[in-house]
Design an enzyme around this catalytic site. Structure first.
Site, PDB file in Angstrom:
ATOM      1  N   GLU A 272      -9.062   3.366   7.450  1.00 13.24           N
ATOM      2  CA  GLU A 272      -9.627   2.009   7.290  1.00 13.24           C
ATOM      3  C   GLU A 272      -8.446   1.071   7.101  1.00 13.24           C
ATOM      4  OE1 GLU A 272     -12.748   1.318   7.564  1.00 13.24           O
ATOM      5  OE2 GLU A 272     -13.758   3.240   7.277  1.00 13.24           O
TER       6      GLU A 272
ATOM      7  N   CYS B 172      -9.780  -7.221   3.917  1.00  8.03           N
ATOM      8  CA  CYS B 172      -9.524  -6.683   5.267  1.00  8.03           C
ATOM      9  C   CYS B 172     -10.363  -7.444   6.282  1.00  8.03           C
ATOM     10  CB  CYS B 172      -9.820  -5.197   5.309  1.00  8.03           C
ATOM     11  SG  CYS B 172     -11.449  -4.789   4.679  1.00  8.03           S
TER      12      CYS B 172
HETATM   13  P1  NAD Z   1      -0.823  -0.579   1.659  1.00  5.82           P
HETATM   14  O1  NAD Z   1      -0.897   0.017   3.016  1.00  5.82           O
HETATM   15  O2  NAD Z   1       0.470  -1.132   1.203  1.00  5.82           O
HETATM   16  O3  NAD Z   1      -1.253   0.514   0.561  1.00  5.82           O
HETATM   17  C1  NAD Z   1      -2.527   1.122   0.581  1.00  5.82           C
HETATM   18  C2  NAD Z   1      -2.475   2.463  -0.113  1.00  5.82           C
HETATM   19  O4  NAD Z   1      -1.762   3.382   0.722  1.00  5.82           O
HETATM   20  C3  NAD Z   1      -1.752   2.468  -1.460  1.00  5.82           C
HETATM   21  O5  NAD Z   1      -2.455   3.302  -2.348  1.00  5.82           O
HETATM   22  C4  NAD Z   1      -0.401   3.060  -1.116  1.00  5.82           C
HETATM   23  O6  NAD Z   1       0.224   3.711  -2.191  1.00  5.82           O
HETATM   24  C5  NAD Z   1      -0.787   4.059  -0.045  1.00  5.82           C
HETATM   25  N1  NAD Z   1       0.285   4.440   0.895  1.00  5.82           N
HETATM   26  C6  NAD Z   1       1.150   3.608   1.517  1.00  5.82           C
HETATM   27  N2  NAD Z   1       1.953   4.322   2.342  1.00  5.82           N
HETATM   28  C7  NAD Z   1       1.558   5.611   2.243  1.00  5.82           C
HETATM   29  C8  NAD Z   1       1.992   6.825   2.845  1.00  5.82           C
HETATM   30  N3  NAD Z   1       3.006   6.849   3.707  1.00  5.82           N
HETATM   31  N4  NAD Z   1       1.354   7.968   2.522  1.00  5.82           N
HETATM   32  C9  NAD Z   1       0.329   7.973   1.646  1.00  5.82           C
HETATM   33  N5  NAD Z   1      -0.119   6.849   1.032  1.00  5.82           N
HETATM   34  C10 NAD Z   1       0.491   5.688   1.333  1.00  5.82           C
HETATM   35  O7  NAD Z   1      -1.981  -1.701   1.595  1.00  5.82           O
HETATM   36  P2  NAD Z   1      -2.306  -2.795   0.472  1.00  5.82           P
HETATM   37  O8  NAD Z   1      -1.277  -3.860   0.489  1.00  5.82           O
HETATM   38  O9  NAD Z   1      -2.647  -2.127  -0.814  1.00  5.82           O
HETATM   39  O10 NAD Z   1      -3.692  -3.389   1.035  1.00  5.82           O
HETATM   40  C11 NAD Z   1      -3.794  -4.355   2.026  1.00  5.82           C
HETATM   41  C12 NAD Z   1      -4.064  -3.757   3.384  1.00  5.82           C
HETATM   42  O11 NAD Z   1      -5.199  -2.901   3.347  1.00  5.82           O
HETATM   43  C13 NAD Z   1      -4.394  -4.821   4.428  1.00  5.82           C
HETATM   44  O12 NAD Z   1      -3.760  -4.491   5.633  1.00  5.82           O
HETATM   45  C14 NAD Z   1      -5.908  -4.718   4.557  1.00  5.82           C
HETATM   46  O13 NAD Z   1      -6.426  -5.201   5.769  1.00  5.82           O
HETATM   47  C15 NAD Z   1      -6.120  -3.248   4.391  1.00  5.82           C
HETATM   48  N6  NAD Z   1      -7.473  -2.932   3.984  1.00  5.82           N
HETATM   49  C16 NAD Z   1      -8.315  -2.365   4.905  1.00  5.82           C
HETATM   50  C17 NAD Z   1      -9.626  -2.099   4.571  1.00  5.82           C
HETATM   51  C18 NAD Z   1     -10.569  -1.510   5.580  1.00  5.82           C
HETATM   52  O14 NAD Z   1     -11.623  -1.042   5.161  1.00  5.82           O
HETATM   53  N7  NAD Z   1     -10.267  -1.511   6.860  1.00  5.82           N
HETATM   54  C19 NAD Z   1     -10.089  -2.373   3.275  1.00  5.82           C
HETATM   55  C20 NAD Z   1      -9.197  -2.930   2.353  1.00  5.82           C
HETATM   56  C21 NAD Z   1      -7.894  -3.207   2.722  1.00  5.82           C
END
Ligand code: NAD
Length: 510
Positions: free
Chosen positions: A264, A298
């Site tokens: 997601e 998102c």
């Molecule tokens: P992010 O990608 O920086 O982090 C999200 C999560 O992923 C965190 O818990 C982080 O620790 C983890 N993570 C990051 N790299 C990783 C890796 N290599 N391996 C394992 N885990 C890892 O995102 P953010 O800044 O917290 O959130 C914003 C983003 O999330 C935006 O792009 C938004 O559109 C997206 N988002 C999408 C949805 C959806 O349902 N499509 C919902 C909410 C947010």
């Protein structure tokens, strides 16, 4: 505006909520990972993180718990989620407030997020009596063919900061009724709300009675701990919510070991305002979609295509709404737009606005709002009129920036709408049935969510949620999204006295 003067003491209030919910102090005091409140920018806790070895041990425990939980009848598993729904109802005000403190959501959105958790619990309770497969016509006499759905194993959950608790509940409510165990790696920006959610689940578990130990685990840590979970062979499914960048790292790692994923990821959502649109309605939907949650959903509306015949009516009204929107302390009910999560978010926003100007964009808003505290980042939402879709418009910047573009031709605007990497949410404002139906058809919006006369954000839990292309293709929450949390077996039973082979194949041995 002096946020600091108006603000309650977020440090004390967060601690009071955690204590009320029964979270042990040693989990969030004196640890190595800070958590900040974007409301004031203050450090509100220091959490104890898990090591890679501790994470592996928790996954092992969850796997053991799964092996017992899968044998509990599904409607009984649903009873645990019914109790979770009850506990969430009781804790709604506290957890909603903590979401506002730690993620910076305005009060009604913090509460709304907890309501979403309650809603998915209700959905999952009903689902616990509906995990059914098909009976399928077989070509062989005296045979019966059917599908059964079985629990899968440990479900790994990775969540983003902007829906710090709802996304966990979407996954957990479904995963637990489906007979799985869960291990959650919350965002390092919102770990306190994770501890609070786990404590609420533990209350439900205490009331439920016998639950195998380790059924639900939380891994406090950064992305490295997420990677430990992603690489662990005892986790057959990882549901990962976050940026497309994260998905590009997590997706291939899971594919390498043939694990399943529900991805997601980021969105770059658009709306189209057609000549016949109800402009009052469009105005309200656009304002909430683009400015709500300070542009940190998102599903936030990021691109708006307005037909040339209504552009000069709608856009000035929109600019007026932008100028008058109240930006401020999300803990005060008067604010509609709270803070950005942190300084990098603010810097990214400014960078995108500078780029937009360089590409011919005209920017209204976007400047920092004085907060009385250097460490909090409040901004005026930005509306950018762009000559065409280019530069920063084609990428998601996780901030309140709405790019507005004029269009003339319907088919061309559909093509423009789809000409970005992400494919999460979309909407059209029109009273013309041909336009609405074309937008929803196979040649219309290419997104996982396509709406008519409703904005891009604020989905209900009943529908399957997720998007296409760089949004990752995953679906969670409602509809038949549960199927991703189970494994399917096709069973054929022969109750005849013969052994006919399918497709008329003969293989007669002496
Ligand atoms: P992010 O990608 O920086 O982090 C999200 C999560 O992923 C965190 O818990 C982080 O620790 C983890 N993570 C990051 N790299 C990783 C890796 N290599 N391996 C394992 N885990 C890892 O995102 P953010 O800044 O917290 O959130 C914003 C983003 O999330 C935006 O792009 C938004 O559109 C997206 N988002 C999408 C949805 C959806 O349902 N499509 C919902 C909410 C947010």
């Amino acid at each position: 505006m002096n946020i600091a003067a108006k603000a309650v003491n977020v440090v004390e209030e967060a601690a009071a909520i955690l204590s009320k919910l029964g979270v042990a102090e040693q989990l969030y005091k004196g640890g190595d990972m800070p958590s900040y409140s974007p409301v004031t920018g203050q450090e509100i806790a220091r959490l104890k993180t898990v090591s890679a070895a501790e994470a592996a041990a928790k996954i092992e425990a969850a796997d053991k718990a799964f092996r017992a939980w899968r044998n509990v009848p599904a409607p009984k598993r649903g009873e645990l989620i019914r109790l979770l729904g009850e506990e969430l109802r009781a804790a709604k005000a506290d957890l909603g407030r903590l979401v506002s403190i730690e993620a910076g959501k305005i009060t009604s959105e913090g509460l709304g997020e907890v309501q979403e958790m309650i809603d998915i619990c209700d959905f999952a309770v009903g689902l616990s009596r509906q995990l059914y497969g098909l009976t399928i016509a077989t070509e062989r006499p005296g045979h019966r063919m059917m599908e059964t759905w079985h629990p899968l194993g440990v479900v790994g959950i990775i969540t983003a900061f902007n829906f710090p608790v709802a996304v966990w509940s979407w996954n957990t409510a479904l995963a637990l009724v489906c007979g799985n165990a869960v291990v959650w790696k919350p965002s390092e920006k919102t770990p306190l709300t994770a501890l609070a959610s786990q404590a609420i689940l533990e209350r439900a578990i205490a009331r439920f009675g016998e639950v195998p130990e380790g059924l639900s685990q939380v891994l406090i840590g950064d992305r490295a701990i997420g990677e430990v979970m992603v690489d662990n062979p005892k986790v057959p499914l990882v549901s990962a919510t976050g940026s497309t960048r994260m998905g590009r790292e997590v997706g291939p790692r899971l594919a390498k070991r043939f694990a399943r994923s529900i991805l997601e990821l980021g969105g770059n959502n658009a709306g189209i305002v057609c000549p016949s649109a109800d402009l009052d309605m469009a105005l309200r939907a656009v304002a909430f979609g683009a400015m709500g949650t300070a542009g940190q959903r998102c599903t936030t509306l990021r691109r708006l295509f307005v037909h040339e015949s209504v552009y000069d009516t709608l856009v000035p009204r929109l600019k007026k709404a932008y100028a008058s929107v109240s930006v401020g302390n999300p803990l005060e009910t008067s604010a509609l737009v709270g803070p950005l999560i942190d300084k990098p978010a603010f810097d990214n926003m400014q960078k995108a606005l500078t780029e937009a100007k360089a590409q011919g964009g005209t920017v209204t808003g976007g400047e920092r709002v004085e907060a009385g505290q250097a460490t909090a980042y409040y901004v005026k939402p930005a509306l950018v009129e762009m000559p065409k879709q280019q530069g920063p418009v084609v990428e998601e910047t996780f901030a309140p920036i709405l790019y507005v573009m004029k269009y003339t031709d319907f088919d061309a605007v559909i093509a423009e709408h789809n000409a970005v990497g992400a494919g999460l949410s979309s909407s059209i404002f029109t009273l013309d049935m041909r336009e609405a139906e074309t937008f929803l058809s196979s040649e219309g919006s290419d997104c996982g969510i396509a709406n008519v006369n409703i904005g891009t954000s604020g989905a209900e839990i009943g529908g399957a949620f997720g998007g296409e292309k760089e949004t990752g293709g995953g679906r969670e929450s409602g509809s038949d999204a549960w199927k991703a949390y189970m494994r399917r077996a096709t069973n054929t039973v022969n109750y005849s006295k013969a052994l006919p082979l399918a497709q008329g194949v003969s293989f007669d041995i002496e």
